[in-house]
Design a protein around this motif. Structure first.
Motif, PDB file in Angstrom:
ATOM      1  N   TYR A 135      -6.766  -6.219   7.431  1.00 52.91           N
ATOM      2  CA  TYR A 135      -7.905  -6.292   8.310  1.00 52.91           C
ATOM      3  C   TYR A 135      -9.172  -6.480   7.437  1.00 52.91           C
ATOM      4  CZ  TYR A 135     -11.337  -4.760  11.637  1.00 52.91           C
ATOM      5  OH  TYR A 135     -12.194  -4.841  12.672  1.00 52.91           O
ATOM      6  N   LEU A 136      -9.189  -5.602   6.324  1.00 50.81           N
ATOM      7  CA  LEU A 136     -10.246  -5.733   5.258  1.00 50.81           C
ATOM      8  C   LEU A 136     -10.581  -7.402   4.767  1.00 50.81           C
ATOM      9  CD1 LEU A 136     -10.151  -2.344   3.557  1.00 50.81           C
ATOM     10  CD2 LEU A 136     -11.845  -2.866   5.327  1.00 50.81           C
ATOM     11  N   GLU A 137      -9.561  -7.844   4.370  1.00 52.12           N
ATOM     12  CA  GLU A 137      -9.369  -9.202   3.916  1.00 52.12           C
ATOM     13  C   GLU A 137      -9.782 -10.145   4.836  1.00 52.12           C
ATOM     14  OE1 GLU A 137      -9.298 -12.290   1.529  1.00 52.12           O
ATOM     15  OE2 GLU A 137      -9.081 -10.289   0.786  1.00 52.12           O
ATOM     16  N   ILE A 148      -9.334  -2.565  -5.080  1.00 56.32           N
ATOM     17  CA  ILE A 148      -9.028  -1.825  -3.981  1.00 56.32           C
ATOM     18  C   ILE A 148      -8.208  -0.828  -4.633  1.00 56.32           C
ATOM     19  CG2 ILE A 148      -7.688  -1.854  -1.825  1.00 56.32           C
ATOM     20  CD1 ILE A 148      -9.113  -5.232  -3.122  1.00 56.32           C
ATOM     21  N   TYR A 149      -8.321   0.379  -4.113  1.00 58.31           N
ATOM     22  CA  TYR A 149      -7.474   1.589  -4.649  1.00 58.31           C
ATOM     23  C   TYR A 149      -6.717   1.892  -3.426  1.00 58.31           C
ATOM     24  CZ  TYR A 149      -5.724   6.386  -5.445  1.00 58.31           C
ATOM     25  OH  TYR A 149      -4.905   7.237  -5.363  1.00 58.31           O
ATOM     26  N   LEU A 150      -5.214   1.863  -3.854  1.00 58.88           N
ATOM     27  CA  LEU A 150      -4.291   1.996  -2.860  1.00 58.88           C
ATOM     28  C   LEU A 150      -3.228   3.391  -3.216  1.00 58.88           C
ATOM     29  CD1 LEU A 150      -3.991  -1.306  -3.408  1.00 58.88           C
ATOM     30  CD2 LEU A 150      -3.497  -0.959  -1.061  1.00 58.88           C
ATOM     31  N   GLU A 151      -2.964   4.376  -2.230  1.00 56.73           N
ATOM     32  CA  GLU A 151      -2.332   5.432  -2.281  1.00 56.73           C
ATOM     33  C   GLU A 151      -1.341   5.656  -1.341  1.00 56.73           C
ATOM     34  OE1 GLU A 151      -2.958  10.105  -2.339  1.00 56.73           O
ATOM     35  OE2 GLU A 151      -4.489   9.226  -3.773  1.00 56.73           O
ATOM     36  N   LYS A 157       4.558  -3.457  -3.265  1.00 59.35           N
ATOM     37  CA  LYS A 157       4.898  -4.550  -4.121  1.00 59.35           C
ATOM     38  C   LYS A 157       3.749  -5.541  -3.882  1.00 59.35           C
ATOM     39  CE  LYS A 157       9.180  -3.081  -4.882  1.00 59.35           C
ATOM     40  NZ  LYS A 157       9.131  -1.804  -5.656  1.00 59.35           N
ATOM     41  N   ASP A 158       3.533  -6.364  -5.046  1.00 57.91           N
ATOM     42  CA  ASP A 158       2.377  -7.277  -5.071  1.00 57.91           C
ATOM     43  C   ASP A 158       2.343  -8.129  -3.633  1.00 57.91           C
ATOM     44  OD1 ASP A 158       0.289  -7.315  -6.960  1.00 57.91           O
ATOM     45  OD2 ASP A 158       1.580  -8.383  -8.238  1.00 57.91           O
ATOM     46  N   ALA A 163      -2.604 -12.441   0.175  1.00 56.61           N
ATOM     47  CA  ALA A 163      -2.011 -13.205  -0.909  1.00 56.61           C
ATOM     48  C   ALA A 163      -3.231 -13.431  -2.121  1.00 56.61           C
ATOM     49  CB  ALA A 163      -2.160 -14.854  -0.532  1.00 56.61           C
ATOM     50  N   ASN A 164      -4.534 -13.170  -2.110  1.00 53.59           N
ATOM     51  CA  ASN A 164      -5.299 -13.214  -2.949  1.00 53.59           C
ATOM     52  C   ASN A 164      -5.641 -11.906  -3.709  1.00 53.59           C
ATOM     53  OD1 ASN A 164      -6.753 -12.680  -0.592  1.00 53.59           O
ATOM     54  ND2 ASN A 164      -8.551 -13.175  -1.611  1.00 53.59           N
ATOM     55  N   TRP A 165      -4.941 -11.054  -3.572  1.00 55.59           N
ATOM     56  CA  TRP A 165      -5.051  -9.471  -4.173  1.00 55.59           C
ATOM     57  C   TRP A 165      -3.836  -9.545  -5.312  1.00 55.59           C
ATOM     58  CZ3 TRP A 165      -5.990  -5.099  -0.466  1.00 55.59           C
ATOM     59  CH2 TRP A 165      -6.781  -5.336   0.522  1.00 55.59           C
TER      60      TRP A 165
END
Length: 186
Positions: A135-137, A148-151, A157-158, A163-165
């Motif tokens: 959504y943010l992208e 972007i911090y993700l917890e 996984k990547d 795709a561009n993160w």
């Protein structure tokens, strides 16, 4: 309502305590995880615009302000959390933050200016992490090269990300998997 507390680790407000409401599934990011995260962000936090989704205790947003972020927006769906965060913000006498209630991601306010840093730490059982990333992208919330911090409870996984993160850093502390990703301009 019973309150616990978390302390701000560094910066202008180092050592100040923030109230944490006693709400089911509210888990403030642990001190050692926050310390690692803000070490990762040390070269970019100064002057940055931050978005703290699923703000909860607000400790990530307040820590960012303490360390020199120019602006922080904190969002949570709980009215109780929002009220407490607004009270805390008034105690800190900070005028460079905005706090509002919304169900994330569908009720987010339209972006005025893209964010440099996003903190994503949703309730684990809600399955909102990856939908929020997309959504943010797709809706222009991120600056060209945003962090972007993700917890999460499980490892990410990547190829789960837009795709561009891509991940820059990943760690695990206890049951918590946490990552720092960068968005690269398309």
């Amino acid at each position: 309502m019973q309150h616990g507390y978390v302390r701000i680790i560094a910066g202008t407000w180092r050592g100040r305590r923030i109230k944490v409401p006693d709400i089911k599934d509210l888990r403030p990011t642990p001190d050692r995880v926050r310390e690692t995260l803000f070490n990762w962000l040390s070269s970019t936090i100064q002057g940055s615009r931050c978005l703290d989704l699923f703000a909860g205790s607000g400790v990530l947003g307040f820590e960012a302000l303490s360390r020199g972020a120019s602006y922080v927006e904190m969002v949570d769906q709980s009215a109780e959390v929002i009220k407490l965060l607004q009270e805390e913000l008034a105690l800190f006498k900070a005028d460079n933050a905005n706090i509002y209630q919304a169900k994330v991601p569908e009720q987010l306010r339209p972006v005025v200016k893209p964010f440099d840093i996003i903190f994503l730490d949703p309730p684990y059982q809600a399955n909102l992490l990856l939908p929020s990333c997309r959504y943010l992208e797709e809706n222009g919330y991120l600056a060209d090269s945003a962090y972007i911090y993700l917890e999460a409870r499980e490892d990410i996984k990547d190829n789960d990300l837009p795709a561009n993160w891509r991940f820059l850093k990943s760690k695990k502390a206890g049951q918590v998997h946490y990552h720092l990703a960068i968005r690269e301009k398309k």
